[in-house]
Motif scaffolding. Structure first.
Motif, PDB file in Angstrom:
ATOM      1  N   PHE A  23       0.826  -1.212   0.000  1.00  0.00           N
ATOM      2  CA  PHE A  23       0.000   0.000   0.000  1.00  0.00           C
ATOM      3  C   PHE A  23       0.856   1.255   0.000  1.00  0.00           C
ATOM      4  O   PHE A  23       0.515   2.245  -0.641  1.00  0.00           O
ATOM      5  N   SER A  28      -2.880   1.097  -3.524  1.00  0.00           N
ATOM      6  CA  SER A  28      -4.169   1.794  -3.427  1.00  0.00           C
ATOM      7  C   SER A  28      -4.547   2.442  -4.756  1.00  0.00           C
ATOM      8  O   SER A  28      -5.716   2.435  -5.146  1.00  0.00           O
ATOM      9  N   MET A  51      -9.413   3.620  -0.192  1.00  0.00           N
ATOM     10  CA  MET A  51      -8.020   3.830  -0.583  1.00  0.00           C
ATOM     11  C   MET A  51      -7.617   5.297  -0.548  1.00  0.00           C
ATOM     12  O   MET A  51      -6.574   5.680  -1.057  1.00  0.00           O
ATOM     13  N   LYS A  52      -8.443   6.127   0.046  1.00  0.00           N
ATOM     14  CA  LYS A  52      -8.158   7.558   0.160  1.00  0.00           C
ATOM     15  C   LYS A  52      -8.266   7.965   1.618  1.00  0.00           C
ATOM     16  O   LYS A  52      -9.050   7.405   2.374  1.00  0.00           O
ATOM     17  N   HIS A  53      -7.481   8.957   1.999  1.00  0.00           N
ATOM     18  CA  HIS A  53      -7.615   9.506   3.349  1.00  0.00           C
ATOM     19  C   HIS A  53      -8.915  10.294   3.417  1.00  0.00           C
ATOM     20  O   HIS A  53      -9.262  11.018   2.496  1.00  0.00           O
ATOM     21  N   HIS A  61      -9.648   2.524   5.273  1.00  0.00           N
ATOM     22  CA  HIS A  61      -8.503   1.617   5.296  1.00  0.00           C
ATOM     23  C   HIS A  61      -7.186   2.359   5.109  1.00  0.00           C
ATOM     24  O   HIS A  61      -6.190   2.080   5.767  1.00  0.00           O
ATOM     25  N   HIS A  62      -7.160   3.320   4.214  1.00  0.00           N
ATOM     26  CA  HIS A  62      -5.921   4.027   3.894  1.00  0.00           C
ATOM     27  C   HIS A  62      -5.357   4.774   5.108  1.00  0.00           C
ATOM     28  O   HIS A  62      -4.161   5.043   5.177  1.00  0.00           O
ATOM     29  N   ASP A  63      -6.208   5.069   6.076  1.00  0.00           N
ATOM     30  CA  ASP A  63      -5.766   5.740   7.293  1.00  0.00           C
ATOM     31  C   ASP A  63      -5.040   4.795   8.243  1.00  0.00           C
ATOM     32  O   ASP A  63      -4.524   5.236   9.272  1.00  0.00           O
ATOM     33  N   ILE A  65      -2.483   2.716   7.209  1.00  0.00           N
ATOM     34  CA  ILE A  65      -1.175   2.345   6.663  1.00  0.00           C
ATOM     35  C   ILE A  65      -0.029   2.863   7.535  1.00  0.00           C
ATOM     36  O   ILE A  65       0.873   2.113   7.897  1.00  0.00           O
TER      37      ILE A  65
END
Length: 173
Positions: A23, A28, A51-53, A61-63, A65
């Motif tokens: 990721f 992403s 996949m975005k903040h 989810h992206h938060d 990583i």
């Protein structure tokens, strides 16, 4: 649990690190582009949004990583330090290696955030890489010099202090 009988590496930790690195390196973006192939799919749209903040009012989810990377670094830290001591390294040797690694991460963060653009008035020094380097170095040095109970108290004080700090309203609210 191990890759082979001669290895002391944790396969589960290496797998989680690899997943996180995918990721970090751009998986992403690939997922967002694949989701765009099915624009009418509610699942694809939801998955792409993960996949975005998000703005300060949600969680995706992206938060996870960056915190996952720090978790992995924290789990592997005592294993790495113990291995170095087993191989005959002194405390000084390990601390020098820790400081060198932290400095490299801070420098890489500065370079990544636009050092070569020579626009020093907008250069972002407190980068994610820099924060990882500094946080990891502090934790590593604490691991070497402090007993587990002292580290636990320090962690509790930091968490409680941070929680209390969050109760103070921001000036612009």
């Amino acid at each position: 649990m191990n890759k082979d009988n001669n290895s002391k590496r944790l396969l589960s930790l290496d797998t989680l690190r690899g997943f996180d690195m995918l990721f970090i390196m751009g998986l992403s973006g690939l997922i967002v582009n694949l989701a765009a192939l099915a624009p009418d799919s509610a699942f694809a749209s939801w998955f792409a949004l993960q996949m975005k903040h998000v703005a300060w009012d949600g969680f995706a989810h992206h938060d996870t990583i960056f915190p996952l990377f720090l978790f992995i670094a924290g789990v592997s830290l005592p294993l790495s330090v113990a291995k170095q001591f087993e191989q005959g390294a002194t405390r000084r040797d390990v601390v020098v290696k820790i400081i060198r690694r932290a400095a490299v991460l801070v420098i890489l963060g500065i370079l990544y955030n636009g050092f070569f653009k020579m626009q020093f008035d907008t250069l972002r020094i407190p980068s994610v890489l820099g924060r990882i380097g500094i946080a990891w170095a502090c934790a590593a040095i604490m691991t070497i010099y402090l007993k587990p109970k002292v580290r636990a108290v320090i962690c509790a004080v930091i968490l409680i202090g941070y929680s209390l700090l969050l109760t103070i309203p921001a000036p612009d609210t």
